[in-house]
Write a protein that holds these residues in place. Structure first.
Motif, short mmCIF file in Angstrom:
data_model
loop_
_atom_site.label_atom_id
_atom_site.label_comp_id
_atom_site.label_asym_id
_atom_site.label_seq_id
_atom_site.Cartn_x
_atom_site.Cartn_y
_atom_site.Cartn_z
N ILE A 134 0.83 -1.20 0.00
CA ILE A 134 0.00 0.00 0.00
C ILE A 134 0.87 1.25 0.00
O ILE A 134 2.05 1.21 0.32
CB ILE A 134 -0.97 0.02 1.20
CG1 ILE A 134 -0.20 -0.06 2.54
CG2 ILE A 134 -1.99 -1.09 1.09
CD1 ILE A 134 -1.07 0.09 3.77
N GLU A 135 0.25 2.37 -0.38
CA GLU A 135 0.95 3.65 -0.40
C GLU A 135 0.00 4.75 0.07
O GLU A 135 -1.19 4.52 0.25
CB GLU A 135 1.46 3.95 -1.81
CG GLU A 135 0.37 4.11 -2.84
CD GLU A 135 0.90 4.30 -4.26
OE1 GLU A 135 2.11 4.44 -4.44
OE2 GLU A 135 0.06 4.31 -5.19
N HIS A 136 0.55 5.95 0.24
CA HIS A 136 -0.24 7.12 0.65
C HIS A 136 -0.99 6.84 1.95
O HIS A 136 -2.20 7.09 2.04
CB HIS A 136 -1.21 7.54 -0.45
CG HIS A 136 -0.54 7.85 -1.75
ND1 HIS A 136 -1.02 7.40 -2.95
CD2 HIS A 136 0.57 8.56 -2.04
CE1 HIS A 136 -0.24 7.82 -3.93
NE2 HIS A 136 0.75 8.53 -3.39
N ILE A 137 -0.29 6.36 2.96
CA ILE A 137 -0.91 5.98 4.22
C ILE A 137 -1.02 7.21 5.11
O ILE A 137 -0.02 7.87 5.41
CB ILE A 137 -0.12 4.87 4.94
CG1 ILE A 137 0.08 3.67 4.00
CG2 ILE A 137 -0.84 4.40 6.19
CD1 ILE A 137 1.45 3.56 3.44
N VAL A 138 -2.25 7.54 5.50
CA VAL A 138 -2.54 8.73 6.31
C VAL A 138 -3.23 8.26 7.58
O VAL A 138 -4.42 7.93 7.58
CB VAL A 138 -3.43 9.72 5.51
CG1 VAL A 138 -3.79 10.92 6.36
CG2 VAL A 138 -2.73 10.15 4.22
N TYR A 139 -2.48 8.22 8.70
CA TYR A 139 -3.00 7.74 9.98
C TYR A 139 -3.72 8.87 10.71
O TYR A 139 -3.25 10.01 10.72
CB TYR A 139 -1.85 7.26 10.87
CG TYR A 139 -1.14 6.04 10.36
CD1 TYR A 139 -1.57 4.77 10.71
CD2 TYR A 139 -0.03 6.16 9.53
CE1 TYR A 139 -0.91 3.64 10.25
CE2 TYR A 139 0.64 5.04 9.07
CZ TYR A 139 0.20 3.78 9.43
OH TYR A 139 0.86 2.68 8.97
N PHE A 140 -4.86 8.53 11.34
CA PHE A 140 -5.57 9.56 12.10
C PHE A 140 -6.20 9.05 13.40
O PHE A 140 -6.67 9.85 14.20
CB PHE A 140 -6.64 10.23 11.23
CG PHE A 140 -7.78 9.32 10.84
CD1 PHE A 140 -8.94 9.25 11.61
CD2 PHE A 140 -7.70 8.55 9.69
CE1 PHE A 140 -9.99 8.43 11.24
CE2 PHE A 140 -8.75 7.73 9.31
CZ PHE A 140 -9.89 7.66 10.08
N SER A 141 -6.23 7.75 13.65
CA SER A 141 -6.89 7.24 14.85
C SER A 141 -6.37 5.84 15.18
O SER A 141 -5.67 5.22 14.37
CB SER A 141 -8.41 7.19 14.62
OG SER A 141 -9.08 6.67 15.75
N ALA A 142 -6.74 5.36 16.35
CA ALA A 142 -6.49 3.97 16.75
C ALA A 142 -7.69 3.51 17.56
O ALA A 142 -8.24 4.27 18.36
CB ALA A 142 -5.22 3.85 17.57
N THR A 143 -8.14 2.28 17.31
CA THR A 143 -9.27 1.71 18.02
C THR A 143 -8.91 0.30 18.43
O THR A 143 -8.49 -0.50 17.60
CB THR A 143 -10.52 1.68 17.11
OG1 THR A 143 -10.82 3.02 16.70
CG2 THR A 143 -11.72 1.10 17.83
N ALA A 183 -2.25 14.29 -1.05
CA ALA A 183 -1.89 15.69 -1.30
C ALA A 183 -2.66 16.63 -0.37
O ALA A 183 -2.13 17.66 0.05
CB ALA A 183 -2.17 16.06 -2.76
N PHE A 184 -3.88 16.27 -0.02
CA PHE A 184 -4.74 17.12 0.80
C PHE A 184 -4.45 16.95 2.29
O PHE A 184 -4.46 17.92 3.04
CB PHE A 184 -6.20 16.77 0.51
CG PHE A 184 -7.20 17.65 1.20
CD1 PHE A 184 -7.63 18.82 0.61
CD2 PHE A 184 -7.75 17.29 2.43
CE1 PHE A 184 -8.57 19.63 1.24
CE2 PHE A 184 -8.68 18.09 3.06
CZ PHE A 184 -9.10 19.27 2.46
N GLY A 185 -4.22 15.71 2.73
CA GLY A 185 -4.16 15.38 4.15
C GLY A 185 -2.78 15.46 4.76
O GLY A 185 -2.19 14.45 5.12
N GLU A 186 -2.28 16.68 4.92
CA GLU A 186 -0.98 16.87 5.56
C GLU A 186 -1.10 16.59 7.05
O GLU A 186 -2.20 16.57 7.60
CB GLU A 186 -0.51 18.30 5.34
CG GLU A 186 -0.38 18.69 3.88
CD GLU A 186 -0.24 20.19 3.67
OE1 GLU A 186 -0.47 20.96 4.62
OE2 GLU A 186 0.07 20.58 2.54
N THR A 187 0.03 16.38 7.72
CA THR A 187 0.02 16.17 9.16
C THR A 187 -0.66 17.36 9.84
O THR A 187 -0.37 18.51 9.52
CB THR A 187 1.45 16.00 9.70
OG1 THR A 187 2.06 14.90 9.02
CG2 THR A 187 1.46 15.74 11.20
N GLY A 188 -1.60 17.08 10.74
CA GLY A 188 -2.35 18.13 11.43
C GLY A 188 -3.69 18.45 10.79
O GLY A 188 -4.51 19.16 11.38
#
Length: 195
Positions: A134-143, A183-188
């Motif tokens: 996979i590529e373009h991995i954008v992490y935002f949560s953990a459950t 491209a849209f989902g930068e850190t923060g």
């Protein structure tokens, strides 16, 4: 008198064979990248009406209805990524609350909680918990100890259904959508998860 032929050491043979194998893999990789690629319209897309507990199987068109194209009212304001658990849909929303892009996704077996998050980490590429590159991995949560992230398969394919009992937190999307979210989902960047 002829000179007897000298035998090459075994390390020369091993090195030559290894170099040849690497060259073949590189050649085939380049050829594969130049070949036909599935497009977002050709990829199997999940159904916008699928329930959160089932794996999608239908192939609707993006933004099939005006309602699907509308950013959910309960998704906050400002620049953000909105993810609907019920619709299996993501919106990339600009600061003026206009949806720049919307698309359907293939959710993992573990859903994030409804609420507000931020992009905490980004990785260019890795191997998913299901063994897919996979590529373009954008992490935002953990459950429940499972990391939740947006990503796309390197080959652009849809993920196969997870094996029974397997916990996966990857929210997969078509390759073009993954590139746009990356491209849209930068850190923060804000992420809002809604029902």
């Amino acid at each position: 008198m002829p000179v007897p032929a000298r035998r090459l050491p075994s390390w020369v043979w091993v090195t030559s064979l290894t170099a040849g194998a690497i060259a073949a893999v590189v050649f085939l990789t380049v050829r594969a990248e130049q070949g036909p690629h599935p497009t977002a319209s050709a990829a199997h897309r999940p159904s916008a009406s699928a329930s959160a507990g089932t794996r999608p199987s239908a192939s609707p068109k993006p933004s099939q209805t005006p309602k699907a194209a509308q950013v959910p009212d309960s998704s906050g304001t400002g620049r953000r990524i909105v993810y609907s658990l019920g619709q299996h849909r993501v919106w990339l929303v600009d600061a003026d609350d206009t949806a720049r892009r919307t698309f359907t996704v293939w959710p993992g077996t573990v859903n994030p909680a409804v609420g507000s998050f931020t992009v905490s980490l980004r990785k260019d590429a890795t191997t998913g918990s299901d063994g897919v590159a996979i590529e373009h991995i954008v992490y935002f949560s953990a459950t429940s100890g499972v990391n939740i992230a947006f990503s796309n398969a390197v080959d652009g394919a849809s993920p196969p259904p997870a094996a029974a009992g397997t916990q996966t937190g990857g929210i997969r999307m078509a390759k073009a959508d993954g590139t746009a979210l990356w491209a849209f989902g930068e850190t923060g960047t804000k992420v809002r998860v809604v029902e």
